[in-house]
Design an enzyme around this catalytic site. Structure first.
Site, PDB file in Angstrom:
ATOM      1  N   GLU A 234     -10.386  26.641  18.864  1.00 48.41           N
ATOM      2  CA  GLU A 234     -10.968  27.550  19.850  1.00 48.41           C
ATOM      3  C   GLU A 234     -11.106  28.959  19.282  1.00 48.41           C
ATOM      4  OE1 GLU A 234      -8.152  24.734  22.163  1.00 48.41           O
ATOM      5  OE2 GLU A 234      -8.357  25.576  20.139  1.00 48.41           O
TER       6      GLU A 234
ATOM      7  N   CYS B 238      -4.002  24.899  23.919  1.00 42.46           N
ATOM      8  CA  CYS B 238      -2.562  25.098  24.039  1.00 42.46           C
ATOM      9  C   CYS B 238      -2.252  26.295  24.934  1.00 42.46           C
ATOM     10  CB  CYS B 238      -1.921  25.276  22.667  1.00 42.46           C
ATOM     11  SG  CYS B 238      -2.494  26.742  21.761  1.00 42.46           S
TER      12      CYS B 238
ATOM     13  N   ALA C  33      -3.059  -6.228  -0.249  1.00 42.03           N
ATOM     14  CA  ALA C  33      -4.134  -6.993  -0.872  1.00 42.03           C
ATOM     15  C   ALA C  33      -3.607  -8.387  -1.170  1.00 42.03           C
ATOM     16  CB  ALA C  33      -4.608  -6.313  -2.157  1.00 42.03           C
TER      17      ALA C  33
ATOM     18  N   SER D 282       3.294  -4.320 -12.922  1.00 42.57           N
ATOM     19  CA  SER D 282       2.361  -4.249 -11.809  1.00 42.57           C
ATOM     20  C   SER D 282       1.186  -5.194 -12.009  1.00 42.57           C
ATOM     21  CB  SER D 282       1.840  -2.813 -11.654  1.00 42.57           C
ATOM     22  OG  SER D 282       0.954  -2.724 -10.582  1.00 42.57           O
TER      23      SER D 282
ATOM     24  N   THR E 286       9.202  -3.812  -4.163  1.00 48.78           N
ATOM     25  CA  THR E 286       7.947  -3.272  -4.687  1.00 48.78           C
ATOM     26  C   THR E 286       8.222  -2.188  -5.719  1.00 48.78           C
ATOM     27  OG1 THR E 286       6.739  -3.745  -2.651  1.00 48.78           O
ATOM     28  CG2 THR E 286       5.830  -2.028  -4.056  1.00 48.78           C
TER      29      THR E 286
ATOM     30  N   ASP F 132       6.977  -2.980  -9.474  1.00 51.25           N
ATOM     31  CA  ASP F 132       5.743  -2.284  -9.864  1.00 51.25           C
ATOM     32  C   ASP F 132       5.970  -0.890 -10.440  1.00 51.25           C
ATOM     33  OD1 ASP F 132       4.467  -4.480  -8.859  1.00 51.25           O
ATOM     34  OD2 ASP F 132       3.817  -3.529  -6.993  1.00 51.25           O
TER      35      ASP F 132
ATOM     36  N   LEU G  25       3.046   6.137  -6.237  1.00 48.27           N
ATOM     37  CA  LEU G  25       2.906   6.410  -4.806  1.00 48.27           C
ATOM     38  C   LEU G  25       2.383   7.820  -4.552  1.00 48.27           C
ATOM     39  CD1 LEU G  25       6.225   4.764  -3.539  1.00 48.27           C
ATOM     40  CD2 LEU G  25       3.949   3.727  -3.683  1.00 48.27           C
TER      41      LEU G  25
ATOM     42  N   GLU H 180       2.793   0.106   2.122  1.00 48.12           N
ATOM     43  CA  GLU H 180       2.081  -0.593   1.051  1.00 48.12           C
ATOM     44  C   GLU H 180       2.880  -1.736   0.438  1.00 48.12           C
ATOM     45  OE1 GLU H 180      -0.374   1.327  -1.719  1.00 48.12           O
ATOM     46  OE2 GLU H 180      -0.587   3.160  -0.556  1.00 48.12           O
TER      47      GLU H 180
END
Length: 354
Positions: free
Chosen positions: A55, A80, A159, A177, A205, A209, A213, A294
């Site tokens: 705004e 607000c 995946a 990985s 994970t 891998d 991240l 993930e």
């Protein structure tokens, strides 16, 4: 020609707000337009966390301020009425004598909910609410979920191969990985990471891998790394990328002897019996609005089974593995989209039925 309606101008607000996805952190995405005689004379959005609200930017964008007492302000979220990092927007609206405000949805934050509308109406301003409300709520589904469910918005992403495996059988269980999805799909995931405040993975994970991240293949901020490591296996592997200190990292565990901060990461103790819910409580209490999960299959399945998710994004590769770790079992969901994307992967999205 399509007629100009309230919905037309509200869509302009939504379009402005959408451009700041991933930039406003724990704040909502908000756009605003000022209309005089059916034309936009000012527009703006909340551009970054801690910055001026939509705004303010829209009103400041109006060149001839003498038109404001004859104009209408459109905004996709209730203005607000409290002091936060910036002054209340309702006071600015009243100060400029804007006679009419059209709002998409009320703000679910208890500090605001209904108070902005009440303040405006008490100062003689005409207020219309609920315009394109469904679209406005979808835009800020992260913000709404955070305040209404008292937890972050949770996106599950994985995946899998054409025959339903997310990982092959590995000879070396550490730091090896295996890419199942295409390069295009993996690049898309880096964009998605930049849109959420946190990225969560399980310890298997991390060990298999050794992921970074972070956001390397897209422009944007890397999310907070969130590691589910009940037995603190990670502390025996100082070579892991999660310890590199480049991105804020939080490790959740239930080994009560370990706590506070170690070099490269923060340790948070959760009870064994209520582990995932306590993680969600911690994220809520620390204003982490949304996370993407993930992996791996166990972490995903626990979240699905406990209904602690809001969206699933599932890549299916055209290639098969023939054996490996089975993909999570999707339960109680409705499919939203099913499309073949560049690189040959199928992208399917789902949301819970309840």
């Amino acid at each position: 020609m399509k007629p100009i309606t309230h919905e037309t101008f509200m869509q302009s607000c939504i379009d402005l707000a959408q451009t700041r996805l991933g930039k406003v952190k724990s704040n909502p995405m908000v756009g605003a337009v000022v209309i005089f005689n059916g034309e936009i004379i000012g527009q703006g959005c909340h551009e970054y966390f801690g910055g001026p609200h939509a705004e303010v930017n829209a009103i400041n964008h109006v060149t001839d301020k003498s038109l404001l007492p004859y104009s209408t302000l459109y905004v996709n979220l209730e203005p607000c009425a409290h002091f936060g990092k910036t002054p209340p927007c309702v006071e600015l609206i009243v100060e400029h004598k804007i006679p009419r405000v059209v709002i998409g949805q009320l703000d679910p934050n208890p500090k605001v909910l209904g108070k902005g509308v009440q303040y405006l109406e008490s100062h003689g301003i005409e207020v219309l609410t609920g315009i394109s409300e469904s679209a406005c709520r979808n835009l800020n589904r992260r913000f709404n979920t955070f305040h209404e469910k008292k937890r972050p918005y949770v996106v599950l992403k994985w995946a899998e191969s054409a025959d339903g495996f997310i990982d092959p059988i590995r000879q070396d269980q550490v730091a090896y990985s295996v890419a199942i999805s295409s390069t295009y799909s993996r690049t898309m995931v880096h964009q998605w990471r930049s849109e959420e405040m946190g990225i969560l993975v399980g310890i298997n994970t991390v060990l298999k891998d050794n992921p970074q991240l972070d956001v390397r293949w897209h422009v944007g901020d890397s999310p907070i790394r969130l590691i589910v490591d009940p037995h603190l296996k990670s502390i025996h592997h100082p070579e892991l990328n999660i310890w590199n200190g480049r991105v804020r990292t939080i490790i959740f565990h239930h080994q009560s002897l370990y706590h506070s901060i170690m070099e490269g990461a923060e340790l948070v103790t959760c009870s064994e019996n209520n582990f995932l819910q306590e993680i969600m409580d911690f994220l809520y209490n620390n204003a982490i609005l949304s996370i993407m999960v993930e992996g791996g299959a166990i972490t995903h399945q626990h979240l699905i089974d406990q209904n602690l998710f809001d969206e699933i994004r599932r890549f299916i590769s055209p290639n098969s593995l023939e054996a490996g770790v089975k993909a999570p079992q999707i339960k109680h969901c409705q499919q939203l989209m099913n499309s073949i994307i560049e690189g040959g992967d199928q992208l399917m999205t789902y949301q819970p039925l309840i």
